[in-house]
Design an enzyme around this catalytic site. Sequence first.
Site, PDB file in Angstrom:
ATOM      1  N   PHE A 312       0.883  -1.179   0.000  1.00 25.80           N
ATOM      2  CA  PHE A 312       0.000   0.000   0.000  1.00 25.80           C
ATOM      3  C   PHE A 312       0.910   1.214   0.000  1.00 25.80           C
ATOM      4  CE2 PHE A 312      -1.584   3.735   2.062  1.00 25.80           C
ATOM      5  CZ  PHE A 312      -2.901   3.856   1.686  1.00 25.80           C
ATOM      6  N   GLU A 313       0.695   2.120  -0.936  1.00 31.19           N
ATOM      7  CA  GLU A 313       1.394   3.403  -0.917  1.00 31.19           C
ATOM      8  C   GLU A 313       0.518   4.407  -1.629  1.00 31.19           C
ATOM      9  OE1 GLU A 313       4.842   2.504  -3.394  1.00 31.19           O
ATOM     10  OE2 GLU A 313       6.148   2.518  -1.659  1.00 31.19           O
ATOM     11  N   ILE A 314       0.454   5.614  -1.079  1.00 27.91           N
ATOM     12  CA  ILE A 314      -0.039   6.744  -1.874  1.00 27.91           C
ATOM     13  C   ILE A 314       1.125   7.721  -1.849  1.00 27.91           C
ATOM     14  CG2 ILE A 314      -1.791   8.548  -2.152  1.00 27.91           C
ATOM     15  CD1 ILE A 314      -3.670   6.866  -0.435  1.00 27.91           C
TER      16      ILE A 314
END
Length: 426
Positions: A312-314
């Site tokens: 998960f990365e933004i």
Amino acid sequence: MAAGSARYVRYILFAFFVLAVFYFVSSSDNIEPFKGQFKPNGAHHETPSKPAPASTHDSAATPEKPKQAPKVGADLNPADFPMAMTPNDPGWNDLAGIKDGPRVNATFVTLARNSDIWDIAKSIRQVEDRFNRRYNYDWVFLNDKPFDATFKKVTTSLCSGKTHYGEIPREHWSFPEHIDQNKAKKVREDMAQRKIIYGDSISYRHMCRFESGFFFRQPLMMNYEYYWRVEPSIELYCDIHYDPFRFMKENNKKYSFVLSLYEYIETIPTLWDSVKKFMKNHPEHIAEGNSMGFLSDDGGDSYNKCHFWSNFEIGSLEWLRSKAYTDYFEALDQDGGFFYERWGDAPVHSIAAGLMLKKEELHFFNDIAYFHVPFTHCPTGEKTRQQLKCHCNPKENFDWKGYSCTSRFFEVNGLEKPEGWENQQD
Ligand SMILES: Nc1nc2c(ncn2[C@@H]2O[C@H](COP(=O)(O)OP(=O)(O)OP(=O)(O)O)[C@@H](O)[C@H]2O)c(=O)[nH]1
Ligand SMILES: [Mg+2]
């Protein structure tokens, strides 16, 4: 006299008949035809949730106003569309329809194989239901082989935004020339013997190198400023009431996470040596007020193995495309640890974010509830979980357990831990 009373009986019966007809006609207005019935052609007829306007038999009645098209666009002024960040803000409960307001130049991005189709379908469905059906951001899919027709058909049907499919060029998914193939092979054999997860895999290494240095430079990604990485078989457990891309941009955030943990040292024995060499050669890229305290317990001498979990990365694509990050990736790639060890993109990204960004440019999303096997981030605080309609088990929240680095992140940043964290330490 008999004929007379028979006439009265007829009058009374007639009056009953008229009353009965009148009653039937007037009450039939409340009968809703076809509610939830299957139509003969098989299409499920949904009764609109809003009741149809009562039939007034007035041909001059004003027709219902057509719904206004949502105001959406990159050019709208964010100040005119404040985001509802708490349940007290106007618009918090507005979870239906397309959300008015500006959009960030952003996309979801997924690296996947054709065989991942049903696992990624599950992830997309969750992202769309909890967030994107109201925002319609695009989705870029990347693969080292051409995507097949089924993959494209299924994913396009699930995504509310535009979908794009890219094939990764060979030079981004192969051994660079300076890698000694024999040495790399011996490492794989040795790691297989030691049962190190994915230790014998070539494709896993290409994947980690690609995610570390190339996904953000693919032609399809060059059009965007922010990305949100999504992997197959993830879960999102809570509603997302605001636009995280806008949150990132408007608060000058460059990298964000939901889970953090310690890396297996067997996969990165010399990574920190390479990082130290890079820091010495490029002091100009090291940010003042960085998060060294998250990565090291002795001021940078050794790595404590803490990293953000990068499935998960933004984050900001412009930061990943910057000279600082490019120099960093090239320095690591030259040292060969993607193949002579098994460096993961998670520690590679995390160390970069920790050293080359200011502390304030990193963000922990407590309100994005997430699962990727085997860890869960379930928001701390019962009130928050109820407000966000979460369906995760709070006992499974990994944040405050011994193997998580999230406590350390809070301490380094002087943040107050959310209420209830003490009860979730084991
Ligand atoms: N196109 C392509 N994608 C891959 C390949 N290997 C992994 N991926 C993708 O890269 C991402 C990370 O791979 P995963 O297998 O999930 O690795 P992981 O998250 O470390 O391990 P898991 O616990 O198996 O999920 C996922 O989105 C995969 O679909 C590959 O050989 N080709
Ligand atoms: Mg995965």
